[in-house]
Design a protein around this motif. Sequence first.
Motif, PDB file in Angstrom:
ATOM      1  N   MET A 113       0.803  -1.173   0.022  1.00 13.27           N
ATOM      2  CA  MET A 113      -0.089   0.135  -0.015  1.00 13.27           C
ATOM      3  C   MET A 113       0.734   1.253   0.122  1.00 13.27           C
ATOM      4  SD  MET A 113      -3.023   1.300  -0.089  1.00 13.27           S
ATOM      5  CE  MET A 113      -4.008  -0.011   0.430  1.00 13.27           C
ATOM      6  N   VAL A 114       2.108   1.239   0.688  1.00 13.56           N
ATOM      7  CA  VAL A 114       2.929   2.113   0.859  1.00 13.56           C
ATOM      8  C   VAL A 114       3.619   2.456  -0.586  1.00 13.56           C
ATOM      9  CG1 VAL A 114       5.090   3.256   1.894  1.00 13.56           C
ATOM     10  CG2 VAL A 114       3.329   2.167   3.314  1.00 13.56           C
ATOM     11  N   GLN A 115       3.935   1.601  -1.374  1.00 10.18           N
ATOM     12  CA  GLN A 115       4.556   1.424  -2.336  1.00 10.18           C
ATOM     13  C   GLN A 115       3.478   2.420  -3.610  1.00 10.18           C
ATOM     14  OE1 GLN A 115       6.069  -2.433  -2.935  1.00 10.18           O
ATOM     15  NE2 GLN A 115       7.619  -2.051  -1.813  1.00 10.18           N
ATOM     16  N   LEU A 116       2.303   1.588  -3.303  1.00  7.54           N
ATOM     17  CA  LEU A 116       1.206   2.029  -4.201  1.00  7.54           C
ATOM     18  C   LEU A 116       0.941   3.502  -4.208  1.00  7.54           C
ATOM     19  CD1 LEU A 116      -1.029   1.100  -6.396  1.00  7.54           C
ATOM     20  CD2 LEU A 116      -2.299   1.000  -4.543  1.00  7.54           C
ATOM     21  N   LEU A 117       0.658   4.070  -2.858  1.00  8.98           N
ATOM     22  CA  LEU A 117       0.569   5.383  -2.708  1.00  8.98           C
ATOM     23  C   LEU A 117       1.722   6.225  -3.139  1.00  8.98           C
ATOM     24  CD1 LEU A 117      -1.363   5.269   0.722  1.00  8.98           C
ATOM     25  CD2 LEU A 117      -2.565   5.549  -1.576  1.00  8.98           C
ATOM     26  N   GLU A 118       2.739   5.947  -3.054  1.00 10.87           N
ATOM     27  CA  GLU A 118       3.989   6.536  -3.395  1.00 10.87           C
ATOM     28  C   GLU A 118       4.065   6.706  -5.176  1.00 10.87           C
ATOM     29  OE1 GLU A 118       7.368   4.758  -1.619  1.00 10.87           O
ATOM     30  OE2 GLU A 118       7.004   6.087   0.132  1.00 10.87           O
ATOM     31  N   LYS A 119       3.734   5.600  -5.618  1.00 14.47           N
ATOM     32  CA  LYS A 119       3.653   5.476  -7.216  1.00 14.47           C
ATOM     33  C   LYS A 119       2.610   6.405  -7.575  1.00 14.47           C
ATOM     34  CE  LYS A 119       3.776   1.926 -10.793  1.00 14.47           C
ATOM     35  NZ  LYS A 119       3.653   0.450 -11.108  1.00 14.47           N
ATOM     36  N   PHE A 120       1.268   6.373  -7.043  1.00 19.02           N
ATOM     37  CA  PHE A 120       0.316   7.167  -7.522  1.00 19.02           C
ATOM     38  C   PHE A 120       0.675   8.937  -7.345  1.00 19.02           C
ATOM     39  CE2 PHE A 120      -3.130   9.534  -5.615  1.00 19.02           C
ATOM     40  CZ  PHE A 120      -4.059   9.661  -6.711  1.00 19.02           C
ATOM     41  N   HIS A 121       1.286   9.010  -6.024  1.00 17.10           N
ATOM     42  CA  HIS A 121       1.872  10.388  -5.833  1.00 17.10           C
ATOM     43  C   HIS A 121       2.789  10.762  -7.166  1.00 17.10           C
ATOM     44  CE1 HIS A 121       4.898  13.302  -4.367  1.00 17.10           C
ATOM     45  NE2 HIS A 121       3.553  13.926  -4.104  1.00 17.10           N
ATOM     46  N   ALA A 122       3.467   9.868  -7.515  1.00 19.53           N
ATOM     47  CA  ALA A 122       4.695  10.235  -8.354  1.00 19.53           C
ATOM     48  C   ALA A 122       3.976  10.347  -9.880  1.00 19.53           C
ATOM     49  CB  ALA A 122       5.468   9.074  -8.636  1.00 19.53           C
ATOM     50  N   GLN A 123       2.896   9.631 -10.108  1.00 17.03           N
ATOM     51  CA  GLN A 123       2.395   9.675 -11.171  1.00 17.03           C
ATOM     52  C   GLN A 123       1.387  10.997 -11.510  1.00 17.03           C
ATOM     53  OE1 GLN A 123       0.737   5.867 -12.578  1.00 17.03           O
ATOM     54  NE2 GLN A 123      -1.093   6.958 -14.183  1.00 17.03           N
ATOM     55  N   VAL A 124       0.722  11.283 -10.716  1.00 17.60           N
ATOM     56  CA  VAL A 124      -0.072  12.407 -10.577  1.00 17.60           C
ATOM     57  C   VAL A 124       0.604  13.783 -10.348  1.00 17.60           C
ATOM     58  CG1 VAL A 124      -2.441  11.342  -9.863  1.00 17.60           C
ATOM     59  CG2 VAL A 124      -0.975  12.547  -8.212  1.00 17.60           C
ATOM     60  N   ASP A 125       1.966  13.688  -9.614  1.00 20.45           N
ATOM     61  CA  ASP A 125       2.488  15.046  -9.262  1.00 20.45           C
ATOM     62  C   ASP A 125       3.971  14.861  -9.634  1.00 20.45           C
ATOM     63  OD1 ASP A 125       2.996  17.497  -8.600  1.00 20.45           O
ATOM     64  OD2 ASP A 125       2.670  17.086  -6.393  1.00 20.45           O
TER      65      ASP A 125
END
Length: 133
Positions: A113-125
């Motif tokens: 979940m931590v890796q997914l949220l960081e990947k999401f953050h990197a993708q949108v910002d």
Amino acid sequence: MDFSYPKKEKLKSRTTIDLLFSEGKSVSKYPLRLVYIPINAVDRSEPLFSAGVSVGKKYFKKAVDRNYYKRVLRETYRLNKHILTENLKTPYAFMLFYQTKDKLDYHKINVKMVQLLEKFHAQVDPGTQNSQT
């Protein structure tokens, strides 16, 4: 840090859920997948993020198993949503999916979940650098 997951942050809107499946973008980190769309929050009392969770009957036939993994997804999201709230200012609606028959334990799902949220953050910002990656 606020570790709550109040009712107003839960994704309940049928129209928003339909938009997620028709126009949403996706990011995944096995076995988790996050589908998201930006939402227009004109009222500042509205939450910055609306989240829902889903575990398919395809992967777990018994409701008790599906409910267990939904609880785990909600808990790991609740404990790690600060990754998003500290870094993003645009409101999003998203759904979290558990997509495997593998029965991972809580700690492995939390790491994913931590890796997914960081990947999401990197993708949108993409302009910001994350110090943990």
